[in-house]
Write a protein that holds these residues in place. Structure first.
Motif, PDB file in Angstrom:
ATOM      1  N   LEU A 162       0.801  -1.185   0.048  1.00 34.52           N
ATOM      2  CA  LEU A 162      -0.197  -0.032  -0.029  1.00 34.52           C
ATOM      3  C   LEU A 162       0.786   1.151   0.083  1.00 34.52           C
ATOM      4  O   LEU A 162       2.146   1.183   0.446  1.00 34.52           O
ATOM      5  CB  LEU A 162      -1.049  -0.088   1.270  1.00 34.52           C
ATOM      6  N   VAL A 163       0.271   2.407  -0.153  1.00 37.12           N
ATOM      7  CA  VAL A 163       1.017   3.682  -0.412  1.00 37.12           C
ATOM      8  C   VAL A 163       0.187   4.757   0.150  1.00 37.12           C
ATOM      9  O   VAL A 163      -1.078   4.768   0.289  1.00 37.12           O
ATOM     10  CB  VAL A 163       1.160   4.144  -1.778  1.00 37.12           C
ATOM     11  N   PHE A 191      10.644  -5.908  10.935  1.00 31.10           N
ATOM     12  CA  PHE A 191      10.445  -4.854  10.221  1.00 31.10           C
ATOM     13  C   PHE A 191      11.851  -4.046   9.973  1.00 31.10           C
ATOM     14  O   PHE A 191      12.581  -4.054  10.758  1.00 31.10           O
ATOM     15  CB  PHE A 191       9.274  -3.783  11.056  1.00 31.10           C
ATOM     16  N   GLU A 192      11.638  -3.655   8.819  1.00 27.82           N
ATOM     17  CA  GLU A 192      12.998  -2.521   8.288  1.00 27.82           C
ATOM     18  C   GLU A 192      12.422  -1.535   7.307  1.00 27.82           C
ATOM     19  O   GLU A 192      11.477  -1.391   6.713  1.00 27.82           O
ATOM     20  CB  GLU A 192      13.744  -3.491   7.623  1.00 27.82           C
ATOM     21  N   ASP A 210       4.691  -2.632   3.123  1.00 31.98           N
ATOM     22  CA  ASP A 210       4.767  -3.927   2.706  1.00 31.98           C
ATOM     23  C   ASP A 210       3.900  -4.667   3.932  1.00 31.98           C
ATOM     24  O   ASP A 210       4.649  -4.606   5.127  1.00 31.98           O
ATOM     25  CB  ASP A 210       6.059  -4.964   2.499  1.00 31.98           C
ATOM     26  N   ILE A 211       2.752  -5.212   3.766  1.00 32.26           N
ATOM     27  CA  ILE A 211       2.057  -5.479   4.744  1.00 32.26           C
ATOM     28  C   ILE A 211       2.142  -7.321   4.495  1.00 32.26           C
ATOM     29  O   ILE A 211       1.769  -7.817   3.609  1.00 32.26           O
ATOM     30  CB  ILE A 211       0.671  -5.073   4.921  1.00 32.26           C
ATOM     31  N   GLU A 218       5.869  -5.101   7.526  1.00 33.40           N
ATOM     32  CA  GLU A 218       7.394  -5.619   7.500  1.00 33.40           C
ATOM     33  C   GLU A 218       8.328  -4.719   6.730  1.00 33.40           C
ATOM     34  O   GLU A 218       9.468  -4.923   7.113  1.00 33.40           O
ATOM     35  CB  GLU A 218       7.053  -6.983   6.855  1.00 33.40           C
ATOM     36  N   LYS A 219       7.774  -3.749   5.788  1.00 33.69           N
ATOM     37  CA  LYS A 219       8.850  -2.705   5.323  1.00 33.69           C
ATOM     38  C   LYS A 219       8.353  -1.429   5.129  1.00 33.69           C
ATOM     39  O   LYS A 219       7.038  -1.647   4.460  1.00 33.69           O
ATOM     40  CB  LYS A 219       9.420  -3.517   4.011  1.00 33.69           C
ATOM     41  N   LEU A 220       9.113  -0.826   5.039  1.00 28.48           N
ATOM     42  CA  LEU A 220       8.901   0.643   4.638  1.00 28.48           C
ATOM     43  C   LEU A 220       9.712   0.823   3.482  1.00 28.48           C
ATOM     44  O   LEU A 220      10.802   0.996   3.626  1.00 28.48           O
ATOM     45  CB  LEU A 220       8.673   1.666   5.762  1.00 28.48           C
ATOM     46  N   LYS A 221       9.106   1.530   2.295  1.00 30.16           N
ATOM     47  CA  LYS A 221      10.032   2.066   1.057  1.00 30.16           C
ATOM     48  C   LYS A 221       9.630   3.607   1.034  1.00 30.16           C
ATOM     49  O   LYS A 221       8.623   4.010   1.219  1.00 30.16           O
ATOM     50  CB  LYS A 221       9.733   1.359   0.003  1.00 30.16           C
ATOM     51  N   TYR A 222      10.583   4.485   0.369  1.00 31.94           N
ATOM     52  CA  TYR A 222      10.541   5.484   0.276  1.00 31.94           C
ATOM     53  C   TYR A 222      10.892   5.900  -1.425  1.00 31.94           C
ATOM     54  O   TYR A 222      11.946   5.114  -1.721  1.00 31.94           O
ATOM     55  CB  TYR A 222      11.269   6.475   1.099  1.00 31.94           C
ATOM     56  N   SER A 223      10.306   6.480  -1.918  1.00 33.36           N
ATOM     57  CA  SER A 223      10.604   6.639  -3.549  1.00 33.36           C
ATOM     58  C   SER A 223       9.992   8.247  -3.850  1.00 33.36           C
ATOM     59  O   SER A 223       9.086   8.631  -3.674  1.00 33.36           O
ATOM     60  CB  SER A 223       9.669   5.882  -4.463  1.00 33.36           C
ATOM     61  N   TRP A 224      11.038   8.797  -4.605  1.00 33.39           N
ATOM     62  CA  TRP A 224      10.667  10.344  -5.009  1.00 33.39           C
ATOM     63  C   TRP A 224       9.552  10.386  -5.979  1.00 33.39           C
ATOM     64  O   TRP A 224       8.761  11.053  -6.229  1.00 33.39           O
ATOM     65  CB  TRP A 224      12.077  10.632  -5.877  1.00 33.39           C
TER      66      TRP A 224
END
Length: 228
Positions: A162-163, A191-192, A210-211, A218-224
């Protein structure tokens, strides 16, 4: 004596005639010069002072991209994110913060809808641009365009992606804002955050989560690309 006076008068009249003739010729010459000058002036091409006269000039599309690798010579392409205004067989028109830009398509142009089934007109899209000729290589809807009311843009057998905008990041839980409101998820034991998320101040920024199958983050991501 009378003869002398007649000759004098005749001489004076002839002299006056010559003077008047010279003046007439000079005036005619001047008028002719003026007319010629006016004719020459009228025949000169009028320069277009309209600031839009160079509207067709090519622009470096990199100025519209926030891709951090856009100036990397080893990269063969870069991305531009904007709202799709229109599309034809040969070109795309995007609206990027009020600026409408036209991008020519490559003959091998590809559209990857990522499962999105609605019309993309007026939606945010990600366009991959060739560095060499600055033509569009591909187009895809952004994650936010594909996301549902709960921010989910991709479902998998073992979870979902999800975002949403990061509201808070606590030790054991994380909260994001999506179309339907705030959503809080417990963090998994492993979690990372990815490297991009760690080096950027991400509070208040749009992030991906990421769920897992248990409903934990379980994970968080960042994108421009999600910040457009």
């Amino acid at each position: 004596m009378k003869l002398f006076q007649k000759k004098s008068i005749l001489t004076m009249m002839m002299s006056l005639g010559l003077v008047l003739t010279a003046c007439g010729n000079q005036a005619g010459s001047s008028a002719s010069d003026d007319n010629a000058s006016q004719t020459q002036t009228n025949s000169q091409p009028v320069k277009n002072s309209d600031s839009n006269s160079d509207k067709g000039a090519s622009k470096d599309l990199k100025q519209y991209s926030k891709d951090p690798d856009k100036n990397d010579p080893s990269e063969g392409d870069f991305d531009i994110v904007g709202k799709l205004v229109s599309e034809t067989d040969g070109e795309l028109i995007l609206n990027i913060k009020g600026d409408k830009i036209t991008i020519q398509k490559k003959s091998s142009f590809d559209k990857d809808m990522k499962g999105f089934k609605r019309d993309l007109k007026g939606k945010m899209v990600d366009v991959e641009i060739s560095t060499k000729n600055q033509k569009a290589e591909s187009l895809k809807p952004t994650r936010q365009t594909r996301a549902d009311q709960d921010g989910v843009f991709k479902k998998e057998d073992d979870g979902k992606k999800l975002v949403g905008k990061l509201v808070s990041d606590k030790k054991n839980e994380i909260t994001v804002h999506v179309k339907s409101g705030d959503k809080t998820y417990q963090k998994s034991e492993d979690f990372e955050m990815d490297k991009s998320a760690k080096k950027d101040k991400i509070n208040g920024k749009v992030v991906q989560l990421d769920i897992d199958e248990h409903g934990k983050a379980e994970k968080l991501k960042y994108s421009w690309a999600d910040q457009a």
